[in-house]
Design an enzyme around this catalytic site. Sequence first.
Site, PDB file in Angstrom:
ATOM      1  N   SER A  32       8.057  -4.601  -5.613  1.00  0.00           N
ATOM      2  CA  SER A  32       8.038  -3.898  -4.332  1.00  0.00           C
ATOM      3  C   SER A  32       6.790  -4.195  -3.515  1.00  0.00           C
ATOM      4  CB  SER A  32       8.153  -2.388  -4.565  1.00  0.00           C
ATOM      5  OG  SER A  32       7.118  -1.921  -5.419  1.00  0.00           O
ATOM      6  N   HIS A 227       2.332   2.687  -1.842  1.00  0.00           N
ATOM      7  CA  HIS A 227       2.532   1.269  -1.575  1.00  0.00           C
ATOM      8  C   HIS A 227       1.707   0.883  -0.349  1.00  0.00           C
ATOM      9  CE1 HIS A 227       6.060   1.662  -4.198  1.00  0.00           C
ATOM     10  NE2 HIS A 227       6.056   0.340  -4.284  1.00  0.00           N
TER      11      HIS A 227
END
Length: 246
Positions: A32, A227
Amino acid sequence: MNLLAAVLLTALVPAPSAPAPAAPEYVALGDSYAAGVGTDKESCGRSDRAYPALFARDRYDLDFRACSGATTADVERQAGVLSSATQLVTVTVGGNDAQFTEVMTTCVLSDERTCGERVSKAERFVREELPGRLDRLFGGLRSRTNAQVVVLGYPRLFEQSDPCSFSEAKRTAVNHAADALAEVLGDRAGSFGFTFVDVRGPFEGHGACGDDPWVNDLTYPITSSYHANAAGHRDGYLPALEAATS
């Protein structure tokens, strides 16, 4: 048509242009963090604001294979597209093998002691088991291609500032695990002659909870939490990759 007219007509017709040279092939592998979850997302979490897409513009023909949730075993399958035509490979991987999603979920929902224990378990995995998985992956990459391979790591997630969704103790523990992951990735990448890009430096001062965060704190959608955001890819990952390949 007389000869003079034919000559003039021929002169006015443009010669067929030569086809533009093909752009060099770039294959982006990983999880990711490589796909760009945290910026916006398309199929598999891939984003045109992720560092592979940003780097490839006007330079490479990008084959974007990175996918949210990918482990080293998944990246081995992604690497099936590599060929003698591939000129550059990038990869970010290892966090899912160490189950960092579970780590972060535990730390969000639990107290400092439980968070610390789960982080310690992940660190042991990173130091004791992840090297073997990386060796298998990196050996497979080298056997498939002679392209330049660049392994990009992960940033420390947190700044030690308040307010924040995590306590100072939790932030310290998670950042320590990020250091372990960077050290192992750098060591194993170097052993195969790959370039390792340690992004902890570029991201310093820009972790979650800082004044100018390049990492999302706990957010919605939940999958974007912890993230790198669009600024992290544009101002953190991209310049680091450019420097490594210049």
